[in-house]
Design a protein around this motif. Structure first.
Motif, PDB file in Angstrom:
ATOM      1  N   ALA A 125      67.311  69.209  36.993  1.00 57.01           N
ATOM      2  CA  ALA A 125      66.433  68.059  36.753  1.00 57.01           C
ATOM      3  C   ALA A 125      64.963  68.430  36.602  1.00 57.01           C
ATOM      4  N   HIS A 126      64.554  69.606  37.055  1.00 57.89           N
ATOM      5  CA  HIS A 126      63.139  69.971  36.925  1.00 57.89           C
ATOM      6  C   HIS A 126      62.774  69.996  35.446  1.00 57.89           C
ATOM      7  N   PRO A 127      61.690  69.317  35.061  1.00 60.99           N
ATOM      8  CA  PRO A 127      61.364  69.214  33.631  1.00 60.99           C
ATOM      9  C   PRO A 127      61.084  70.559  32.946  1.00 60.99           C
ATOM     10  N   ARG A 128      60.695  71.584  33.691  1.00 66.91           N
ATOM     11  CA  ARG A 128      60.430  72.886  33.074  1.00 66.91           C
ATOM     12  C   ARG A 128      61.637  73.817  33.113  1.00 66.91           C
ATOM     13  N   ASN A 129      62.736  73.390  33.727  1.00 67.49           N
ATOM     14  CA  ASN A 129      63.940  74.216  33.724  1.00 67.49           C
ATOM     15  C   ASN A 129      64.506  74.216  32.303  1.00 67.49           C
ATOM     16  N   TYR A 182      68.946  68.266  25.842  1.00 64.78           N
ATOM     17  CA  TYR A 182      67.709  67.979  26.563  1.00 64.78           C
ATOM     18  C   TYR A 182      67.156  66.603  26.199  1.00 64.78           C
ATOM     19  N   GLY A 183      67.336  66.204  24.940  1.00 67.45           N
ATOM     20  CA  GLY A 183      66.820  64.925  24.464  1.00 67.45           C
ATOM     21  C   GLY A 183      67.645  63.717  24.897  1.00 67.45           C
ATOM     22  N   VAL A 189      71.653  75.472  26.875  1.00 71.12           N
ATOM     23  CA  VAL A 189      73.039  75.063  26.617  1.00 71.12           C
ATOM     24  C   VAL A 189      73.116  74.221  25.341  1.00 71.12           C
ATOM     25  N   GLY A 190      72.120  73.393  25.112  1.00 67.17           N
ATOM     26  CA  GLY A 190      72.082  72.615  23.870  1.00 67.17           C
ATOM     27  C   GLY A 190      72.079  73.531  22.652  1.00 67.17           C
ATOM     28  N   ALA A 191      71.296  74.601  22.717  1.00 62.58           N
ATOM     29  CA  ALA A 191      71.264  75.560  21.602  1.00 62.58           C
ATOM     30  C   ALA A 191      72.625  76.240  21.444  1.00 62.58           C
ATOM     31  N   LEU A 192      73.302  76.503  22.556  1.00 55.03           N
ATOM     32  CA  LEU A 192      74.636  77.128  22.486  1.00 55.03           C
ATOM     33  C   LEU A 192      75.638  76.244  21.767  1.00 55.03           C
ATOM     34  N   VAL A 193      75.590  74.938  22.044  1.00 54.62           N
ATOM     35  CA  VAL A 193      76.597  74.026  21.498  1.00 54.62           C
ATOM     36  C   VAL A 193      76.128  73.300  20.245  1.00 54.62           C
ATOM     37  N   GLY A 194      74.879  73.515  19.846  1.00 50.29           N
ATOM     38  CA  GLY A 194      74.361  72.884  18.629  1.00 50.29           C
ATOM     39  C   GLY A 194      74.047  71.406  18.779  1.00 50.29           C
ATOM     40  N   ALA A 213      72.873  60.891  32.007  1.00 55.30           N
ATOM     41  CA  ALA A 213      74.229  60.314  32.022  1.00 55.30           C
ATOM     42  C   ALA A 213      74.989  60.621  30.733  1.00 55.30           C
ATOM     43  N   ALA A 214      74.286  60.865  29.651  1.00 57.32           N
ATOM     44  CA  ALA A 214      74.941  61.206  28.384  1.00 57.32           C
ATOM     45  C   ALA A 214      75.146  62.717  28.237  1.00 57.32           C
ATOM     46  N   ARG A 215      74.373  63.522  28.967  1.00 54.58           N
ATOM     47  CA  ARG A 215      74.495  64.978  28.856  1.00 54.58           C
ATOM     48  C   ARG A 215      75.839  65.475  29.375  1.00 54.58           C
ATOM     49  N   LEU A 216      76.262  64.952  30.514  1.00 52.90           N
ATOM     50  CA  LEU A 216      77.480  65.485  31.145  1.00 52.90           C
ATOM     51  C   LEU A 216      78.725  65.292  30.295  1.00 52.90           C
ATOM     52  N   PRO A 217      78.963  64.095  29.735  1.00 57.57           N
ATOM     53  CA  PRO A 217      80.143  63.962  28.867  1.00 57.57           C
ATOM     54  C   PRO A 217      80.070  64.862  27.627  1.00 57.57           C
TER      55      PRO A 217
END
Length: 167
Positions: A38-42, A57-58, A48-53, A62-66
């Protein structure tokens, strides 16, 4: 006076999870929000977004986990509880590991375990002995900024490269 006893977050896994990313223990911001990374600079969600395309982050948490689970990637930490002041792994005292014996049953398709940083990476041997492929990753934490995003990404790609080799 001792540090408070802290309890970690529940695993984010599914029966078809093929890659599991393990951190050490949630930082103060993550515990307060009850959200992984949750830290904004982590940089975790960007990596992971770059890994999965996908721009994970955006998305709202609640939408990230699914979306993560849809890519057959799970999240958890090596520690279930510990005492710690602040967020640094070096401050962890009296650690209690999570029960990983149940992973074979909960995630029968699990192949690869990635460790987000050196602290969690100390558990890699235990997972190799259990038959998993392991990758120790450079930490996504804002406390570990010696490597650029691109340098971290080069190592993080090994998670999906190892997975592609297994398919």
């Amino acid at each position: 006076m001792s540090a408070p006893l802290l309890t970690g977050l529940a695993p984010v896994i599914a029966p078809d999870t093929r890659i599991l990313i393990l951190g050490s223990f949630p930082g103060a911001a993550s515990l307060a929000a009850q959200q992984y990374y949750a830290h904004p600079r982590n940089q975790f969600w960007k990596l992971v977004g770059a890994l999965v395309g996908e721009d994970l982050y955006g998305l709202p948490y609640a939408a990230r986990l699914p979306r993560l689970l849809a890519h057959r990637i799970g999240l958890w930490d090596v520690l279930a509880a510990c005492e710690r002041e602040g967020s640094l792994d070096a401050a962890i005292r009296n650690p209690a590991a999570n029960d990983f014996e149940r992973l074979h049953r909960l995630c029968p398709e699990l192949q690869t375990v990635g460790f987000n940083g050196q602290a969690s990476g100390k558990f890699a041997g235990q997972f190799e002995e259990a038959g998993y492929r392991t990758v120790v990753l450079p930490s996504s934490s804002p406390a570990h900024m010696a490597l650029s995003f691109e340098q971290k990404m080069a190592v993080w790609r090994r998670l999906v490269e190892a997975e592609a080799d297994a398919v």
